[in-house]
Write an enzyme that holds these catalytic residues in place. Structure first.
Site, mmCIF file in Angstrom:
data_model
loop_
_atom_site.group_PDB
_atom_site.id
_atom_site.type_symbol
_atom_site.label_atom_id
_atom_site.label_comp_id
_atom_site.label_asym_id
_atom_site.label_seq_id
_atom_site.Cartn_x
_atom_site.Cartn_y
_atom_site.Cartn_z
ATOM 1 N N GLU A 104 -0.338 158.502 0.353
ATOM 2 C CA GLU A 104 -0.903 157.263 -0.184
ATOM 3 C C GLU A 104 -0.645 156.181 0.843
ATOM 4 O O GLU A 104 0.405 156.163 1.491
ATOM 5 C CB GLU A 104 -0.217 156.871 -1.491
ATOM 6 C CG GLU A 104 -0.461 157.839 -2.615
ATOM 7 C CD GLU A 104 0.425 157.560 -3.812
ATOM 8 O OE1 GLU A 104 1.342 156.724 -3.729
ATOM 9 O OE2 GLU A 104 0.204 158.214 -4.844
ATOM 10 N N TYR A 116 -4.717 157.763 10.054
ATOM 11 C CA TYR A 116 -4.833 158.940 9.192
ATOM 12 C C TYR A 116 -6.244 159.522 9.264
ATOM 13 O O TYR A 116 -6.423 160.733 9.400
ATOM 14 C CB TYR A 116 -4.492 158.593 7.738
ATOM 15 C CG TYR A 116 -3.094 158.075 7.519
ATOM 16 C CD1 TYR A 116 -2.006 158.577 8.225
ATOM 17 C CD2 TYR A 116 -2.843 157.073 6.594
ATOM 18 C CE1 TYR A 116 -0.723 158.100 8.018
ATOM 19 C CE2 TYR A 116 -1.563 156.590 6.376
ATOM 20 C CZ TYR A 116 -0.502 157.109 7.096
ATOM 21 O OH TYR A 116 0.755 156.635 6.881
#
Length: 148
Positions: A104, A116
């Site tokens: 997250e 990411y």
């Protein structure tokens, strides 16, 4: 200059605690940083000439890895250490037979989000108002990386 990713050890924790406070507006508590890791823990330090510049906390349960926390010392950011640490975490999870990695990230943390995404994570969901923020709450973006 020697850069290594090593299993997080007790002697790294003072540096990890300092980085945690400097790198996050809402850091983990010191007791969480210093807690005895479970047998499912996958925690690593990134060192440059044996000095900790970053770390990550993760876990692996039944083929599913979760990246719980990752940070690079603000004084060492912008040098590729975040990518190096995340690449290392992915490789460690592959070696341990993980099938996927979950994480997250704060919606406002666009630098991390783009890192990411560049490494192959995909946004799959959003938790509204999940994180505390300066002016209330902010969303968490849930991302996953499928290991083939």
């Amino acid at each position: 200059m020697t850069t290594k990713m090593v299993p997080l050890a007790t002697h790294h924790l003072d540096a990890v605690w300092q980085i945690e406070q400097a790198a996050h507006a809402f850091p983990w508590s010191e007791s969480m940083v210093r807690a005895e890791p479970s047998k499912r823990a996958c925690n690593y330090a990134l060192t440059v000439d044996d000095a900790v510049v970053g770390y990550c906390f993760g876990q692996l349960v039944a083929g599913e890895a979760t990246l719980l926390n990752i940070a690079i010392d603000p004084q060492a950011q912008g040098k590729g250490y975040g990518k190096l640490l995340l690449d290392g975490f992915i490789e460690q999870m592959k070696a341990q037979q993980a099938e996927e990695i979950w994480l997250e990230v704060r919606a406002s943390n666009t630098r991390a989000y783009h890192l990411y995404e560049a490494l192959g994570f995909n946004e799959i969901n959003r938790r509204e108002g999940y994180y505390p923020a300066e002016n209330g709450r902010e969303d968490a973006l849930i991302m996953t990386y499928m290991i083939m």
